[in-house]
Design an enzyme around this catalytic site. Structure first.
Site, PDB file in Angstrom:
ATOM      1  N   ASP A   1       0.980  -1.035  -0.144  1.00 46.21           N
ATOM      2  CA  ASP A   1       0.183   0.081  -0.112  1.00 46.21           C
ATOM      3  C   ASP A   1       0.791   1.288   0.023  1.00 46.21           C
ATOM      4  O   ASP A   1       1.847   1.418   0.932  1.00 46.21           O
ATOM      5  CB  ASP A   1      -0.752  -0.019   1.324  1.00 46.21           C
ATOM      6  CG  ASP A   1      -2.117   1.015   1.364  1.00 46.21           C
ATOM      7  OD1 ASP A   1      -2.383   1.371   0.298  1.00 46.21           O
ATOM      8  OD2 ASP A   1      -2.211   1.426   2.458  1.00 46.21           O
TER       9      ASP A   1
ATOM     10  N   THR B   1      -8.636   2.590   8.709  1.00 45.59           N
ATOM     11  CA  THR B   1      -8.746   3.218  10.239  1.00 45.59           C
ATOM     12  C   THR B   1     -10.099   2.306  10.909  1.00 45.59           C
ATOM     13  O   THR B   1      -9.925   2.349  12.077  1.00 45.59           O
ATOM     14  CB  THR B   1      -8.808   4.662   9.955  1.00 45.59           C
ATOM     15  OG1 THR B   1      -7.859   5.217   9.119  1.00 45.59           O
ATOM     16  CG2 THR B   1      -9.002   5.226  11.081  1.00 45.59           C
TER      17      THR B   1
ATOM     18  N   HIS C   1      -7.593   9.634   3.918  1.00 43.73           N
ATOM     19  CA  HIS C   1      -7.327   8.692   4.949  1.00 43.73           C
ATOM     20  C   HIS C   1      -7.493   9.149   6.326  1.00 43.73           C
ATOM     21  O   HIS C   1      -7.270  10.165   6.743  1.00 43.73           O
ATOM     22  CB  HIS C   1      -5.716   8.283   4.958  1.00 43.73           C
ATOM     23  CG  HIS C   1      -5.218   7.718   3.470  1.00 43.73           C
ATOM     24  ND1 HIS C   1      -4.264   8.384   2.834  1.00 43.73           N
ATOM     25  CD2 HIS C   1      -5.596   6.555   3.085  1.00 43.73           C
ATOM     26  CE1 HIS C   1      -3.963   7.542   1.887  1.00 43.73           C
ATOM     27  NE2 HIS C   1      -4.736   6.447   1.787  1.00 43.73           N
TER      28      HIS C   1
HETATM   29  P1  13P Z   1      -8.747   4.527   5.826  1.00 43.68           P
HETATM   30  O1  13P Z   1      -7.618   4.429   6.900  1.00 43.68           O
HETATM   31  O2  13P Z   1      -9.266   5.911   6.108  1.00 43.68           O
HETATM   32  O3  13P Z   1      -9.532   3.444   5.881  1.00 43.68           O
HETATM   33  O4  13P Z   1      -8.034   4.445   4.468  1.00 43.68           O
HETATM   34  C1  13P Z   1      -7.231   3.254   4.125  1.00 43.68           C
HETATM   35  C2  13P Z   1      -6.512   3.446   2.666  1.00 43.68           C
HETATM   36  O5  13P Z   1      -6.829   4.072   1.957  1.00 43.68           O
HETATM   37  C3  13P Z   1      -4.930   2.737   2.730  1.00 43.68           C
HETATM   38  O6  13P Z   1      -4.470   2.884   1.624  1.00 43.68           O
END
Ligand code: 13P
Length: 288
Positions: free
Chosen positions: A85, A233, A178
């Site tokens: 990621d 998150t 995010h």
């Molecule tokens: P969140 O933490 O807002 O869910 O986003 C996760 C994300 O986009 C990881 O690349």
């Protein structure tokens, strides 16, 4: 089932008008919770690994070894991809070498020429090994491993330029962030998403920042070509809340004293519940 690249599962998702969840992993409990939930719901799944999480777990070889071991010992038969990621250029090569089945190159902070050059090279090297590759155009807002973006809207022509380099799926910034969304968040820009999809055709699109986006916006994004949605998150929050409750109720002090397996059990279940809810919302249940 062995690890697979994310290409086929996302092409199927785009054609079938649903999305596959990418759930980020941080340790054994999260990984096991996500894999078991995918299996129970007959859903394809993508395990997201940030560079920070990879380092925390001991390195990319540890991650690959742990996931492959679970696929075998837990009899996981649904399609599973391990995906880097927001990878740096160097991080992408480390993950290709360690056996990841998918990578994301986050070149959105480079000038476009440099992003193009680096993406072109990575597309070639990843595809030679059957590994899928995601690129990003227009920085996603919020904070991820110390990198803070402003939640831009991507330029559809730039998306087309990066898509034409042969990436397998594309993250386009559409006002997503995010982490938690601020109270004054204006919502997703469906105008941008629509324009990006018109330029990029059948290419599966990726929505980062899946935590806290209202269900109706998620469904609309899927109808406009989003085939992969990243969630991190929300798993962190549900894990923390369940663990906190267990400790506050004094349950960690009962019985024969401190047992880490019991302490982590409520959080494990909370992640399973969160992942199941998201798979139902994204429409990937039964699609393995
Ligand atoms: P969140 O933490 O807002 O869910 O986003 C996760 C994300 O986009 C990881 O690349």
């Amino acid at each position: 089932m062995a690890l697979v690249s994310a290409t086929e599962m996302l092409q199927k998702a785009k054609a079938g008008h649903y999305a596959v969840g990418q759930f980020n992993i941080n340790n054994l409990e999260w990984t096991k919770a996500i894999l078991l939930t995918a299996q129970e719901n007959n859903s394809p799944v993508i395990l997201g690994v940030s560079e920070g999480a990879g380092k925390y777990m001991g390195g990319y070889h540890v991650v690959v070894g742990m996931v492959k071991g679970m696929l075998q010992d837990l009899n996981i038969t649904v399609p599973v991809a391990i995906h880097l990621d927001h990878g740096t250029f160097e991080g992408c090569y480390k993950c290709i070498e360690a056996g990841f089945s998918s990578i994301m190159f986050d070149g959105s902070h480079y000038p476009i020429e440099e992003n193009v050059a680096k993406t072109t090279q990575l597309v070639k090297d990843a595809h030679e090994k059957g590994i899928s590759i995601e690129a990003e155009v227009g920085a996603i807002g919020g904070e991820e491993d110390g990198v803070v973006g402003m939640g831009e809207c991507a330029d559809p022509d730039e998306c087309k330029m990066i898509a034409d380099l042969g990436v397998d799926f594309l993250a386009a910034g559409i006002g997503n962030i995010h982490g938690k969304y601020p109270a004054n968040w204006k919502g997703l820009s469906f105008e941008t998403l629509d324009a990006v999809q018109r330029k990029t055709g059948d290419l599966p699109l990726v929505l980062h920042g899946g935590t806290g986006i209202p269900a109706d916006m998620i469904k609309k994004a899927i109808s406009l070509g989003v085939a992969k949605i990243n969630v991190n998150t929300e798993c962190q929050l549900s894990f923390a809340a369940a663990t906190r409750k267990y400790i506050e109720e004094g349950k960690d002090q009962q019985g024969k004293g401190f047992d880490p397996r019991k302490l982590l059990a409520p959080g494990f279940q909370a992640i399973k519940d969160t992942v199941k809810e998201k798979m139902e919302l994204f429409g990937s249940v039964g699609k393995a």
